[in-house]
Design a protein around this motif. Structure first.
Motif, PDB file in Angstrom:
ATOM      1  N   ALA A  13       0.836  -1.207   0.000  1.00  0.00           N
ATOM      2  CA  ALA A  13       0.000   0.000   0.000  1.00  0.00           C
ATOM      3  C   ALA A  13       0.870   1.256   0.000  1.00  0.00           C
ATOM      4  CB  ALA A  13      -0.929  -0.014   1.205  1.00  0.00           C
ATOM      5  N   MET A  14       1.955   1.241   0.763  1.00  0.00           N
ATOM      6  CA  MET A  14       2.852   2.404   0.791  1.00  0.00           C
ATOM      7  C   MET A  14       3.474   2.645  -0.570  1.00  0.00           C
ATOM      8  SD  MET A  14       4.841   2.100   4.405  1.00  0.00           S
ATOM      9  CE  MET A  14       4.148   0.884   5.498  1.00  0.00           C
ATOM     10  N   ARG A  15       3.905   1.565  -1.214  1.00  0.00           N
ATOM     11  CA  ARG A  15       4.500   1.706  -2.551  1.00  0.00           C
ATOM     12  C   ARG A  15       3.449   2.175  -3.560  1.00  0.00           C
ATOM     13  NH1 ARG A  15       7.748  -2.762  -0.867  1.00  0.00           N
ATOM     14  NH2 ARG A  15       9.919  -2.124  -0.850  1.00  0.00           N
ATOM     15  N   GLN A  57      -6.712   2.557  -8.323  1.00  0.00           N
ATOM     16  CA  GLN A  57      -5.634   1.980  -7.517  1.00  0.00           C
ATOM     17  C   GLN A  57      -5.672   2.521  -6.087  1.00  0.00           C
ATOM     18  OE1 GLN A  57      -3.597  -0.585  -8.587  1.00  0.00           O
ATOM     19  NE2 GLN A  57      -5.130  -0.462 -10.208  1.00  0.00           N
ATOM     20  N   LEU A  58      -5.889   3.807  -5.958  1.00  0.00           N
ATOM     21  CA  LEU A  58      -5.972   4.421  -4.625  1.00  0.00           C
ATOM     22  C   LEU A  58      -7.144   3.839  -3.831  1.00  0.00           C
ATOM     23  CD1 LEU A  58      -5.196   8.086  -5.659  1.00  0.00           C
ATOM     24  CD2 LEU A  58      -3.805   6.684  -4.103  1.00  0.00           C
ATOM     25  N   ALA A  59      -8.236   3.540  -4.507  1.00  0.00           N
ATOM     26  CA  ALA A  59      -9.404   2.965  -3.832  1.00  0.00           C
ATOM     27  C   ALA A  59      -9.081   1.587  -3.258  1.00  0.00           C
ATOM     28  CB  ALA A  59     -10.579   2.889  -4.801  1.00  0.00           C
ATOM     29  N   LYS A  60      -8.216   0.824  -3.940  1.00  0.00           N
ATOM     30  CA  LYS A  60      -7.830  -0.500  -3.448  1.00  0.00           C
ATOM     31  C   LYS A  60      -7.196  -0.428  -2.060  1.00  0.00           C
ATOM     32  CE  LYS A  60      -6.802  -2.813  -7.821  1.00  0.00           C
ATOM     33  NZ  LYS A  60      -5.726  -3.459  -8.596  1.00  0.00           N
ATOM     34  N   TYR A  61      -6.557   0.691  -1.767  1.00  0.00           N
ATOM     35  CA  TYR A  61      -5.834   0.825  -0.498  1.00  0.00           C
ATOM     36  C   TYR A  61      -6.540   1.764   0.482  1.00  0.00           C
ATOM     37  CZ  TYR A  61      -2.509  -1.628  -3.292  1.00  0.00           C
ATOM     38  OH  TYR A  61      -1.931  -2.582  -4.101  1.00  0.00           O
ATOM     39  N   GLY A  62      -7.796   2.094   0.196  1.00  0.00           N
ATOM     40  CA  GLY A  62      -8.602   2.856   1.141  1.00  0.00           C
ATOM     41  C   GLY A  62      -8.308   4.339   1.200  1.00  0.00           C
ATOM     42  N   LEU A  63      -7.617   4.879   0.203  1.00  0.00           N
ATOM     43  CA  LEU A  63      -7.285   6.306   0.220  1.00  0.00           C
ATOM     44  C   LEU A  63      -8.362   7.174  -0.426  1.00  0.00           C
ATOM     45  CD1 LEU A  63      -3.601   5.647  -0.582  1.00  0.00           C
ATOM     46  CD2 LEU A  63      -4.360   6.942   1.415  1.00  0.00           C
ATOM     47  N   VAL A  64      -9.117   6.611  -1.367  1.00  0.00           N
ATOM     48  CA  VAL A  64     -10.245   7.305  -1.988  1.00  0.00           C
ATOM     49  C   VAL A  64     -11.397   6.318  -2.106  1.00  0.00           C
ATOM     50  CG1 VAL A  64      -8.734   8.856  -3.313  1.00  0.00           C
ATOM     51  CG2 VAL A  64      -9.642   6.800  -4.403  1.00  0.00           C
ATOM     52  N   GLU A  65     -12.586   6.862  -2.343  1.00  0.00           N
ATOM     53  CA  GLU A  65     -13.770   6.042  -2.541  1.00  0.00           C
ATOM     54  C   GLU A  65     -14.746   6.796  -3.425  1.00  0.00           C
ATOM     55  OE1 GLU A  65     -15.227   5.457   1.434  1.00  0.00           O
ATOM     56  OE2 GLU A  65     -15.949   7.523   1.608  1.00  0.00           O
ATOM     57  N   ARG A  66     -15.704   6.085  -3.950  1.00  0.00           N
ATOM     58  CA  ARG A  66     -16.730   6.711  -4.772  1.00  0.00           C
ATOM     59  C   ARG A  66     -17.602   7.604  -3.892  1.00  0.00           C
ATOM     60  NH1 ARG A  66     -16.061   6.991 -10.158  1.00  0.00           N
ATOM     61  NH2 ARG A  66     -15.481   4.988 -11.000  1.00  0.00           N
ATOM     62  N   ALA A  67     -18.022   8.732  -4.469  1.00  0.00           N
ATOM     63  CA  ALA A  67     -18.908   9.659  -3.777  1.00  0.00           C
ATOM     64  C   ALA A  67     -20.232   9.726  -4.533  1.00  0.00           C
ATOM     65  CB  ALA A  67     -18.269  11.043  -3.717  1.00  0.00           C
ATOM     66  N   GLU A  68     -21.227  10.263  -3.892  1.00  0.00           N
ATOM     67  CA  GLU A  68     -22.536  10.446  -4.514  1.00  0.00           C
ATOM     68  C   GLU A  68     -22.420  11.435  -5.657  1.00  0.00           C
ATOM     69  OE1 GLU A  68     -26.798   9.737  -4.280  1.00  0.00           O
ATOM     70  OE2 GLU A  68     -25.300   9.022  -2.864  1.00  0.00           O
ATOM     71  N   GLY A  69     -22.979  11.075  -6.810  1.00  0.00           N
ATOM     72  CA  GLY A  69     -22.957  11.951  -7.977  1.00  0.00           C
ATOM     73  C   GLY A  69     -24.259  12.712  -8.123  1.00  0.00           C
ATOM     74  N   ALA A  70     -24.233  13.747  -8.949  1.00  0.00           N
ATOM     75  CA  ALA A  70     -25.427  14.546  -9.201  1.00  0.00           C
ATOM     76  C   ALA A  70     -26.470  13.737  -9.969  1.00  0.00           C
ATOM     77  CB  ALA A  70     -25.062  15.815  -9.979  1.00  0.00           C
ATOM     78  N   ASP A  71     -26.010  12.791 -10.788  1.00  0.00           N
ATOM     79  CA  ASP A  71     -26.914  11.917 -11.533  1.00  0.00           C
ATOM     80  C   ASP A  71     -26.230  10.567 -11.716  1.00  0.00           C
ATOM     81  OD1 ASP A  71     -25.167  12.021 -13.814  1.00  0.00           O
ATOM     82  OD2 ASP A  71     -26.106  13.897 -14.417  1.00  0.00           O
TER      83      ASP A  71
END
Length: 190
Positions: A13-15, A57-71
């Motif tokens: 994850a660090m790499r 890739q960032l989502a795999k390691y818990g650094l980002v995630e999907r957010a609610e979209g306008a549509d």
């Protein structure tokens, strides 16, 4: 107030995080809030497929995630936390190597940011030139005292942190200020 933090303990994850574009993407989402890969690509001067790949890739390691979209078509991303820490205290050789790699990327980014600032400093008003720039200090400390000093420095920023996510708290004339420091020892003790 305790901020959400991502703790990276896995060397993989660090790499994965130790990539300049990935660090830029996480920083952008932390500063500006949720946005799509297209919006992030436009702000960073990157191409959309590249940003999209790195966000996944960032989502795999818990650094980002999907957010609610306008549509249903809009698919924004958001940072999962406002801070990231990684396992500097580990005695595992693989983890230490990953920490060194990530620290090197971060220090390089600090340097590049400082040089960009320096190139434009002449355009800053005198009151900003008077309070910005490099500085350093020297102290003789134990590891425990250094930990306490780091906690005290962190506590000084506490009053200003809500301004990161709530622009209404920013007073007129406030600018984004980056304070970076890294602590090194000069002499190696046995």
């Amino acid at each position: 107030m305790t901020e959400p933090v991502v703790d990276l303990t896995d060397p993989v994850a660090m790499r994965a995080y130790a990539h300049p574009l990935r660090i830029s993407l996480v920083g952008l989402l932390r500063r500006e809030g949720p946005m799509t890969a297209t919006q992030a690509a436009n702000r960073l001067g990157e191409n959309v497929p590249n940003c999209s790949f790195h966000l996944r890739q960032l989502a795999k390691y818990g650094l980002v995630e999907r957010a609610e979209g306008a549509d249903a078509r809009e698919r924004p991303w958001r940072a999962t936390a406002l801070m990231t820490r990684w396992g500097r205290e580990s005695d595992d050789a693989e983890t230490r190597a990953a920490v060194d790699q990530l620290d090197a990327v971060i220090i390089r980014r600090f340097y590049e940011r400082a040089m960009t600032w320096l190139a434009g400093r002449a355009d800053d008003p005198p009151e900003w030139r008077a309070v910005t720039g490099p500085g350093d200090d020297l102290a003789y400390l134990t590891a425990e005292e250094l930990a306490e000093l780091s906690q005290r420095i962190d506590a000084l920023f506490e009053a200003y942190r809500p301004r990161r996510t709530d622009p209404s708290l920013r007073p007129p004339g406030a600018r984004t200020v980056h304070v970076s420091y890294y602590v090194t020892t000069i002499d190696q003790q046995p």
